[in-house]
Design a protein around this motif. Structure first.
Motif: not given
Length: 362
Positions: A117-134
């Motif tokens: 998702a990051d490589a595609a320019g899509i920001p990811v907001i981790a909600y409640d659980r801290l996801a791994e990755g950028p």
């Protein structure tokens, strides 16, 4: 409680400021870089934990629409399946959404897809659980403090058995960074005070697994040799309590929980469960929605996310960290009822009226 109210006020004020700034800068006809209206993905992990569908989803969707009338929401629930959530992430990437709010089923397993998702320019907001990755941002509650609240409450409920008593620990999924924090916080309080007779990690937070593990603990330790149960959330508490009852353990040892599920609140009223941890849904959803809208529009998260967290790879990302609240029977009215999470009528079914009266829920 005062700290929570301050945090909540900051979140709401920050969200309002961000929206005002966006409106002033772009006007009502603002568009995303991918289409005529921003598209926000919302991915929830399961339907077994009641809060995701009954609280978080409607609040997130409501707040996104309040902040961004022309935003569309692409929603999916993984039903506790990692492969399904990976496919859902891939689908959102293909659809070129402008931001994703993610509650990861398995934080590590989703790391590679977050990277896509990051490589595609899509920001990811981790909600409640801290996801791994950028990830671009994170909103949650202080996990170690949640564990400490649970540990302190358990010691209080155990009374004189708090010194040297035997407990069973029903921990969450070790792939969930939050579960690791809960356990660390609880152990910081419990170690040296009680004997941890059995400790279980529960894959995918399944209540039926907790039920099976508690039955095994009873078989191994003996029905009268469990003085307390640390359950990391209400689902695990429910599974543990069912096993204790099925094995005719009486009186029930005190059991902790988390998430303030209605069934758990009712168990607290009747005395089957000692406490839960209330993580006020509205401030978390408000912050998550505000971060998603800002990210979708290409705006800075700095006005909303005034905290920072360090991810597994050492990267520091903007975060909103909120304050959890311990709830026992005497605090249900001043917290959950006062905040409008549940009404007394919802909690106090006809069969619970006598117990509710004893708890002051009238």
């Amino acid at each position: 409680m005062k700290a929570f109210l301050r945090n909540a006020a900051v979140v709401v004020a920050a969200a309002s400021t961000t929206v005002a700034a966006v409106s002033c800068g772009a006007g009502t006809g603002s568009t995303s870089g991918r289409g005529n209206a921003p598209k926000i993905g919302l991915l929830l992990p399961d339907a077994t934990t009641a809060r995701w569908e009954t609280r978080d989803r409607p609040l997130l969707e409501k707040r996104v629409k309040e902040l961004c009338a022309d935003c569309t929401i692409e929603y999916a629930n993984a039903k506790n399946d990692v492969a399904t959530q990976q496919e859902q992430m891939d689908s959102l990437i293909t659809k070129q959404v402008d931001a994703i709010v993610l509650v990861a089923v398995d934080a590590r397993a989703l790391g590679a897809t977050v990277k896509k998702a990051d490589a595609a320019g899509i920001p990811v907001i981790a909600y409640d659980r801290l996801a791994e990755g950028p990830i671009s941002g994170y909103v949650s509650f202080d996990g170690k403090e949640i564990g400490r609240l649970q540990g302190r409450a358990l010691l209080t409920a155990m009374g004189h058995k708090a010194h040297g008593g035997r407990i069973v620990m029903m921990n969450g999924d070790p792939s969930d960074p939050n579960a690791v924090s809960f356990k660390q916080g609880a152990l910081s309080v419990l170690q040296g005070e009680v004997k941890i007779a059995k400790s279980y990690d529960t894959l995918q937070w399944r209540s039926e697994t907790a039920n099976t593990n508690m039955s095994a603990a009873i078989s191994s330790l003996g029905a009268g040799n469990i003085d307390g149960v640390y359950a990391a959330n209400d689902g695990l508490a429910g599974g543990s309590i069912s096993a204790l009852k099925a094995n005719k353990v009486h009186p029930l040892p005190p059991v902790t929980g988390q998430d303030a599920e209605l069934a758990a609140v009712q168990r607290i009223v009747v005395g089957d469960q000692y406490m839960t941890v209330y993580k006020p849904f509205w401030p978390e959803a408000s912050a998550g929605a505000a971060m998603a809208v800002a990210a979708a529009r290409g705006d800075s998260l700095g006005r909303i996310a005034t905290d920072k967290v360090r991810t597994r790879d050492g990267t520091t990302v903007p975060a909103v960290m909120l304050t959890p609240v311990s709830v026992t029977a005497s605090r249900i009215k001043s917290t959950l009822v006062k905040d409008g999470v549940y009404t007394i009528q919802q909690i106090c079914t006809p069969q619970l009226r006598a117990a509710c009266a004893r708890a002051g829920l009238t």
